[in-house]
Design an enzyme around this catalytic site. Sequence first.
Site, PDB file in Angstrom:
ATOM      1  N   PRO A   2       0.796  -1.363   0.125  1.00 38.12           N
ATOM      2  CA  PRO A   2       0.118  -0.174  -0.074  1.00 38.12           C
ATOM      3  C   PRO A   2       0.925   1.258  -0.019  1.00 38.12           C
ATOM      4  O   PRO A   2       1.969   1.466   0.475  1.00 38.12           O
ATOM      5  CB  PRO A   2      -0.644  -0.130   1.402  1.00 38.12           C
ATOM      6  N   ASN A   3       0.336   2.238  -0.613  1.00 30.03           N
ATOM      7  CA  ASN A   3       0.691   3.444  -0.872  1.00 30.03           C
ATOM      8  C   ASN A   3       2.162   3.474  -1.707  1.00 30.03           C
ATOM      9  O   ASN A   3       2.675   4.848  -1.936  1.00 30.03           O
ATOM     10  CB  ASN A   3       1.079   4.158   0.457  1.00 30.03           C
ATOM     11  N   ARG A  12       4.316  11.054  -2.265  1.00 27.79           N
ATOM     12  CA  ARG A  12       4.544  11.020  -0.602  1.00 27.79           C
ATOM     13  C   ARG A  12       5.778  11.051  -0.089  1.00 27.79           C
ATOM     14  O   ARG A  12       6.967  10.682  -0.523  1.00 27.79           O
ATOM     15  CB  ARG A  12       3.959   9.502  -0.359  1.00 27.79           C
ATOM     16  N   TYR A  65      11.121   9.006   1.069  1.00 24.13           N
ATOM     17  CA  TYR A  65      11.251   7.913   0.000  1.00 24.13           C
ATOM     18  C   TYR A  65      11.951   8.592  -1.190  1.00 24.13           C
ATOM     19  O   TYR A  65      12.110   7.730  -2.195  1.00 24.13           O
ATOM     20  CB  TYR A  65       9.698   7.315  -0.327  1.00 24.13           C
ATOM     21  N   ASN A  76       8.029  -5.418  -1.334  1.00 24.72           N
ATOM     22  CA  ASN A  76       7.862  -4.490  -0.222  1.00 24.72           C
ATOM     23  C   ASN A  76       6.517  -4.545   0.309  1.00 24.72           C
ATOM     24  O   ASN A  76       5.532  -3.833  -0.238  1.00 24.72           O
ATOM     25  CB  ASN A  76       8.364  -3.198  -0.853  1.00 24.72           C
ATOM     26  N   ALA A 120       3.258  -0.751   4.564  1.00 24.37           N
ATOM     27  CA  ALA A 120       2.593  -0.704   6.145  1.00 24.37           C
ATOM     28  C   ALA A 120       2.491  -2.072   6.596  1.00 24.37           C
ATOM     29  O   ALA A 120       2.459  -2.444   7.997  1.00 24.37           O
ATOM     30  CB  ALA A 120       1.437   0.058   6.277  1.00 24.37           C
ATOM     31  N   GLU A 180      12.784  -9.146   0.939  1.00 22.17           N
ATOM     32  CA  GLU A 180      11.977  -8.016   1.521  1.00 22.17           C
ATOM     33  C   GLU A 180      12.891  -6.926   1.044  1.00 22.17           C
ATOM     34  O   GLU A 180      14.015  -6.824   1.603  1.00 22.17           O
ATOM     35  CB  GLU A 180      11.748  -8.421   2.997  1.00 22.17           C
ATOM     36  N   HIS A 229      12.938  -2.562   1.623  1.00 23.73           N
ATOM     37  CA  HIS A 229      12.354  -1.274   2.442  1.00 23.73           C
ATOM     38  C   HIS A 229      13.128  -0.196   1.894  1.00 23.73           C
ATOM     39  O   HIS A 229      14.290  -0.351   1.984  1.00 23.73           O
ATOM     40  CB  HIS A 229      12.398  -1.303   3.755  1.00 23.73           C
ATOM     41  N   ARG A 274      13.460   4.567  12.281  1.00 24.33           N
ATOM     42  CA  ARG A 274      12.399   5.416  12.090  1.00 24.33           C
ATOM     43  C   ARG A 274      11.292   5.043  13.545  1.00 24.33           C
ATOM     44  O   ARG A 274      11.636   4.485  14.560  1.00 24.33           O
ATOM     45  CB  ARG A 274      11.484   4.853  10.797  1.00 24.33           C
TER      46      ARG A 274
HETATM   47  C1  DQA Z   1       8.423   1.216   3.493  1.00 26.96           C
HETATM   48  C2  DQA Z   1       8.614   1.275   5.222  1.00 26.96           C
HETATM   49  C3  DQA Z   1       7.056   0.997   5.960  1.00 26.96           C
HETATM   50  O1  DQA Z   1       7.020   1.280   7.167  1.00 26.96           O
HETATM   51  C4  DQA Z   1       6.108   2.241   5.326  1.00 26.96           C
HETATM   52  O2  DQA Z   1       4.850   1.885   5.839  1.00 26.96           O
HETATM   53  C5  DQA Z   1       6.004   2.049   3.837  1.00 26.96           C
HETATM   54  C6  DQA Z   1       7.154   2.087   3.109  1.00 26.96           C
HETATM   55  C7  DQA Z   1       9.702   1.352   2.912  1.00 26.96           C
HETATM   56  O3  DQA Z   1       9.897   1.009   1.792  1.00 26.96           O
HETATM   57  O4  DQA Z   1      10.747   2.016   3.529  1.00 26.96           O
HETATM   58  O5  DQA Z   1       4.930   2.375   3.262  1.00 26.96           O
HETATM   59  O6  DQA Z   1       7.830  -0.231   3.422  1.00 26.96           O
END
Ligand code: DQA
Length: 157
Positions: free
Chosen positions: A9-10, A17, A22, A73, A76, A97, A99, A106
């Site tokens: 998501p997102n 964002r 990011y 990835n 959240a 995985e 990130h 964080r």
């Molecule tokens: C994320 C880190 C997560 O905590 C966050 O909710 C994201 C992006 C990252 O790629 O750094 O949406 O996965």
Amino acid sequence: MKISVIQGPNLNMLGVREQNIYGPMKLEQIHAQMKDFASQNNIEIEFFQSNLEGEIVDKIQECYGEANGIIINPAAYTHTSIAIRDAIAAVAIPTIEVHISNIHRREEFRQKSMIAPVCASSIIGFGPFGYHLSMLGMAQIFNEMQAVKAQQEQKAK
Ligand code: DQA
């Protein structure tokens, strides 16, 4: 070799964002770079993004018998989703995985990954370059698996 890239998501909002966290790169640009690497290295690649947990679980299940590797990835859902973790464990496909941000630097709630224990590796905090590293890592995992398979076949003769 076929790799499935799954984005949570997102991540469709990358480039918009929280650019301070990011960066400015859009998801399409990240995927275009991964596609270039894949075509140069004889790797088949597909991309999937969803904001819905169940759709991500469905996609992981669809990888069974189809993909040799998953790069994910979970965004959240990393910190909450036992369902995504169980799906990765169920299909037993080597999974990396990724990130973009360093989740360990964080908020406390981001510092725990539900997914990490069922993954071959986690690549964290390299920005979008982490996706490139994950491709290199996946190619390495695949080569090692092929070498083990060849050895076993040799022994069986
Ligand atoms: C994320 C880190 C997560 O905590 C966050 O909710 C994201 C992006 C990252 O790629 O750094 O949406 O996965």
